[in-house]
Enzyme design. Structure first.
Site, PDB file in Angstrom:
ATOM      1  CB  SER A 120      -0.792   0.055   1.097  1.00 49.69           C
ATOM      2  OG  SER A 120      -0.378  -0.233   2.232  1.00 49.69           O
ATOM      3  CG  HIS A 163      -1.675   4.077   3.937  1.00 50.90           C
ATOM      4  ND1 HIS A 163      -2.969   3.758   4.719  1.00 50.90           N
ATOM      5  CD2 HIS A 163      -1.278   2.852   3.534  1.00 50.90           C
ATOM      6  CE1 HIS A 163      -3.129   2.476   4.571  1.00 50.90           C
ATOM      7  NE2 HIS A 163      -2.267   1.804   3.809  1.00 50.90           N
TER       8      HIS A 163
END
Length: 286
Positions: free
Chosen positions: A156, A215
């Site tokens: 991610s 992230h």
């Protein structure tokens, strides 16, 4: 006679082409293959977390005390089928468009540098948060032999880097005077959709069990690297190679500076974690 705009709209390029999306498909299939390898051959222990730790998950007590190799390894590991499923879908959606506008070399560079950098940022962030927790609760918590670990895995961070790179490209293209109004409106819709996806990912990452630091780190690093590609005055392979080399060198320097800590408490926790996992391995082999 009015001049013809020198802008070539993305729609003029074929949108459905295996060659155009080959690298993205390879990355997706590679992540899926690694996941099946995990569950088939790299799961000797009962605990999923312990297996991930053995295989190379990003754990700040280990990553920051010499296990720098956990940064690249952790970005190809996934915790379960839902995790790999969501990441594969996101990589397809973002990666195909990124590969089309940036090309394969820059796509791979952004993906790797963002993913590794995100893991590094996550480990350092968690370490700093642990220091704050010790300062806040040391007067109230009894000393014991428990070491708490946070396991970071997944692509991610790299995907967020690609998403941020898409934002940079779209923002620059939208502000180009050569873009026709119809195409400009279409690009704006794409930009808003990607920004919304990034925002939703970060909001969702606020819940427990999600590594939101990765992230944020991946998005920031992806934006910075792609900004170098986008604003370079002279477009050439050598310039792109130079920008990539500078970004990679800065990342290596950051890894070298952060990942060999001599903090005694951190080294104690490292030793404790490896002793506990070795006990699990010994018990599993008996």
């Amino acid at each position: 006679m009015s001049e013809q705009p020198n802008y070539t709209p993305p729609a003029s390029k074929p949108r459905i082409s295996l060659k155009a999306m080959a690298l993205t498909l390879i990355l997706v299939l590679f992540n899926i293959a690694v996941y099946f390898y995990q569950i088939a051959f790299a799961s000797p222990l009962e605990s999923r977390e312990s297996n991930l730790l053995l295989f190379g998950a990003n754990i700040y007590q280990l990553s920051l005390t010499g296990d720098w190799w956990r940064y690249p390894i952790s970005m190809i590991l996934h915790s379960d089928a839902m995790h790999i499923g969501f990441n594969s879908l996101a990589l397809l959606v973002i990666g195909i468009e990124c590969e089309r506008v940036y090309g394969k070399f820059k796509l791979l560079s952004i993906y790797i540098i963002s993913g590794v950098g995100a893991a590094l940022f996550s480990a350092y962030w968690q370490y700093q948060e642990s220091l704050k927790a010790v300062d806040s609760f040391s007067l109230y918590m009894p000393i014991n032999n428990t070491v708490y670990i946070t396991i970071g895995v997944g692509a991610s961070g790299a995907i967020m880097g690609l998403a941020a790179a898409s934002v940079i490209y779209l923002f620059k293209t939208i502000n180009s005077p050569d873009v026709p109004d119809i195409e400009n409106a279409k690009l704006k819709r794409q930009l808003y959709n990607i920004i919304a996806m990034i925002a939703l990912t970060l909001v969702n990452g606020m819940q427990s069990g999600v590594d939101n630091a990765a992230h944020v780190g991946g998005a920031v690093i992806g934006a910075l690297v792609s900004l170098g590609y986008v604003i370079s005055a002279k477009k050439s392979y050598l310039i792109d190679l130079l920008i990539t080399a500078i970004a990679a060198a800065l990342l290596i320097f950051a890894i070298y500076s952060i990942s060999f800590s001599t903090d005694e408490d951190l080294l104690f926790e490292r030793e404790f974690i490896y002793q506990e996992i070795q006990k699990e391995v010994t018990d599993a082999n008996q």
